[in-house]
Each structure stands twice: as C-alpha cells, then as structure tokens.
Design a protein around this motif. Structure first.
Motif, PDB file in Angstrom:
ATOM      1  N   UNK A  21       0.793  -1.224   0.000  1.00 38.90           N
ATOM      2  CA  UNK A  21       0.000   0.000   0.000  1.00 38.90           C
ATOM      3  C   UNK A  21       0.825   1.272   0.000  1.00 38.90           C
ATOM      4  N   UNK A  22       2.058   1.193  -0.492  1.00 33.68           N
ATOM      5  CA  UNK A  22       2.916   2.370  -0.553  1.00 33.68           C
ATOM      6  C   UNK A  22       2.397   3.355  -1.596  1.00 33.68           C
ATOM      7  N   UNK A  23       2.838   4.605  -1.473  1.00 32.62           N
ATOM      8  CA  UNK A  23       2.519   5.642  -2.456  1.00 32.62           C
ATOM      9  C   UNK A  23       3.814   6.338  -2.852  1.00 32.62           C
ATOM     10  N   UNK A  72      -1.063   9.715  -5.939  1.00 31.23           N
ATOM     11  CA  UNK A  72      -1.424   8.299  -5.879  1.00 31.23           C
ATOM     12  C   UNK A  72      -2.263   7.930  -4.665  1.00 31.23           C
ATOM     13  N   UNK A  73      -3.072   6.904  -4.855  1.00 27.60           N
ATOM     14  CA  UNK A  73      -3.733   6.235  -3.734  1.00 27.60           C
ATOM     15  C   UNK A  73      -2.807   5.110  -3.271  1.00 27.60           C
ATOM     16  N   UNK A  74      -3.225   4.369  -2.263  1.00 25.82           N
ATOM     17  CA  UNK A  74      -2.402   3.269  -1.753  1.00 25.82           C
ATOM     18  C   UNK A  74      -2.120   2.259  -2.859  1.00 25.82           C
ATOM     19  N   UNK A  75      -0.852   1.835  -2.948  1.00 24.79           N
ATOM     20  CA  UNK A  75      -0.473   0.848  -3.942  1.00 24.79           C
ATOM     21  C   UNK A  75      -0.247   1.399  -5.327  1.00 24.79           C
ATOM     22  N   UNK A  92       4.862  13.853   4.945  1.00 23.88           N
ATOM     23  CA  UNK A  92       4.267  13.500   6.240  1.00 23.88           C
ATOM     24  C   UNK A  92       3.045  12.602   6.065  1.00 23.88           C
ATOM     25  N   UNK A  93       2.352  12.754   4.935  1.00 23.18           N
ATOM     26  CA  UNK A  93       1.160  11.939   4.696  1.00 23.18           C
ATOM     27  C   UNK A  93       1.505  10.511   4.296  1.00 23.18           C
TER      28      UNK A  93
END
Length: 305
Positions: free
Chosen positions: A77-79, A134-137, A180-181
C-alpha cells in the motif's frame, strides 16, 4: 518411449518455444525503439555495438527490479511520486517510457498535465496536481510538475513576480506535507548541455516522426537558454529540502542517463520481493453441443504482411 509420451514431450517443447518467442517479441519492441531513436543506417562500430548489448542487458535487469518494486508497492500500500524535470529534449520522456514499459498501468501511471485552463488559473496553484497524486499501492510519474512555475512560467512571463516568490514560500511546505502523509517523493532534474539540446532539436527538425515534439515554446526556450539556466539554479537552491532533495541526472548520453536514473530510483526505495502464489492454468471446458461460427470474410483485416 510410447507415442503418447513422445507427443506430450513435443507439445511441451512447442509450448516452451512459443513462450520464448513471446519474450523475444517483447525485447524486439525495445530494440526497435532504440533503433528508431538512434536513426542507425547499419554502420555501427564494434565498441558501440558492445555498449548497446550491455545497455539492453542492464535495462532488462533493471526493469525486472521495477516489476519487483511494483509488486511491493501494491502489496504494502505504498505511495510513490516521482517528478521528472529538465529542459526540452533532455530525455525525460525516454526514461519514463522505459520505467513504465513492463509495468501495470493501473499501478504505475504517468501524469503529463497540459497548460492550465482559465478555471484552473483561478484555483490554488497546486490544486490540479493534487488530483493526480497516488492512492495506496500506486506510483505516479509526473512528466513535468508543479515546478512549471519555477521554470517555464517564470521565464516566459506566464506568472507574476509575486506568484513566483509565493511558489518558493509554499512548495517546501507542500512537499513536506506530502511526505508527512506517507508519500515517497523523488525529484529528478535531467541536465544536458547547450550543444546537446541544439543537436537534439535539429535532429527532430529532420525526423518526420519527431517533428511534432517541437513546439513554438521549445524553439523559444533555445533563445532564452541563459534565463532558463538561472531559473534552474534558483529552483534547485530554494526547493531542495531534506525530505525531498533534488537529484541531478547527467543526461547528455541518453542510454546511460536512463540506466543511472532507474538504478538510483530503485536504490531509494526499500522494496523486497513479494511471494507470488503459484499460477495454475485451469483446463478448458469442452461442450459437445458447441460449434464455432465462422467469421465473415468482410470482417477480416487484410493480411498484406
């Protein structure tokens, strides 16, 4: 060996050969791209040929690692956001093409925004870029980014001095907020010489397949080379922050620049191989009452090759 065993062995060998040809076809697409870009006329020195072989080997190896990175990003789930900036004809599109070539476009996508509309010009400057984060992934590659304000907009007079100064006050905080997000933010500047840009522009002028890449803005950038240089120096000085530093890619040699950039990008992300479940191809279901209907001749594409 029985006839049935022989037939089975031949079928397996045939299937392996088909898979091998499929892999070769994929590699041929890359080779055709390189031949087209180089404009080779068949005369190539042995040293050049040796480097091309090494380049292809390394590119395929790095693209294999990019697939591993993609799998890891999706699984965890990285961005990731990667910005590609540089002068016109610096090679940004070339490296983006090689990064995305083997990846899933639903996971790794390119954001190349056109000039802002009248409505977008009235919005918060970063607003139209935020919509592409991007969203997760997911991995997003920006082919030019919010740094348009620090470069072309400033040099060509498309923003006021106040907007230019406000950009440099805002961009470090904007990028720290992204980090930070949880977003991994990587920024690349592709650096070429004056002579190299001129050579690439002249090559585009002679190549009908690439003339579309030359816009009036590109041609004007040649005249304002020094202004763009000063703008680039100011940008690197004022917006390279600890959370998201600028990385400069020496891009006079296109192929080495691609390999160096991809290798460096991979080194910045602590990805790991993700175990894949074994894929089992299910047997096809046959029905005795099924009869394939012939395709009308009028629908068949003429086979002229």
């Amino acid at each position: 060996m029985t006839d049935q065993a022989t037939d089975t062995l031949r079928a397996a060998e045939h299937e392996r050969e088909r898979m091998r040809q499929e892999i070769i076809d994929d590699l041929d697409e890359e080779i055709e791209l390189e031949l087209q870009e180089d404009g080779l006329d068949g005369s190539i020195s042995e040293s050049e040929n040796a480097f091309r072989r090494e380049y292809f080997r390394e590119l395929v190896r790095l693209q294999t690692e990019l697939v591993k990175l993609q799998d890891w990003v999706q699984a965890t789930g990285q961005r990731i956001v990667v910005l590609f900036e540089g002068r016109d004809a610096a090679g940004k599109g070339g490296v983006i093409k090689r990064i995305t070539q083997r990846l899933n476009p639903r996971i790794c996508r390119v954001a190349a925004l056109p000039a802002p509309t009248d409505r977008e010009k009235t919005q918060w400057y970063f607003q139209r870029y935020v919509a592409h984060l991007p969203a997760a992934g997911e991995i997003v590659l920006f082919d030019r980014s919010w740094y348009n304000r620090a470069g072309v907009e400033h040099v060509m007079g498309f923003c006021t001095d106040e907007e230019y100064e406000e950009f440099f006050r805002s961009v470090p905080e904007f990028e720290r907020m992204l980090v930070r997000s949880g977003i991994k933010l990587v920024k690349y500047w592709f650096s070429i010489t004056d002579d190299e840009q001129e050579a690439r522009f002249r090559a585009r002028m002679e190549d009908r397949l690439k003339q579309w890449k030359l816009s009036p803005m590109d041609l004007e950038s040649r005249r304002r080379w020094e202004a763009y240089t000063k703008a680039k120096e100011t940008m690197l000085e004022k917006s390279s922050i600890e959370e998201a530093p600028w990385w400069v890619v020496q891009a006079v040699d296109k192929k080495r620049a691609r390999l160096n950039c991809i290798n460096h990008l991979l080194s910045l992300v602590p990805y790991k191989p993700v175990p894949r479940p074994e894929v089992v191809l299910p047997p096809r279901v046959y029905h005795s009452d099924y009869e394939r209907q012939p395709t009308p001749d009028a629908m068949i594409v003429p086979e002229i090759y």
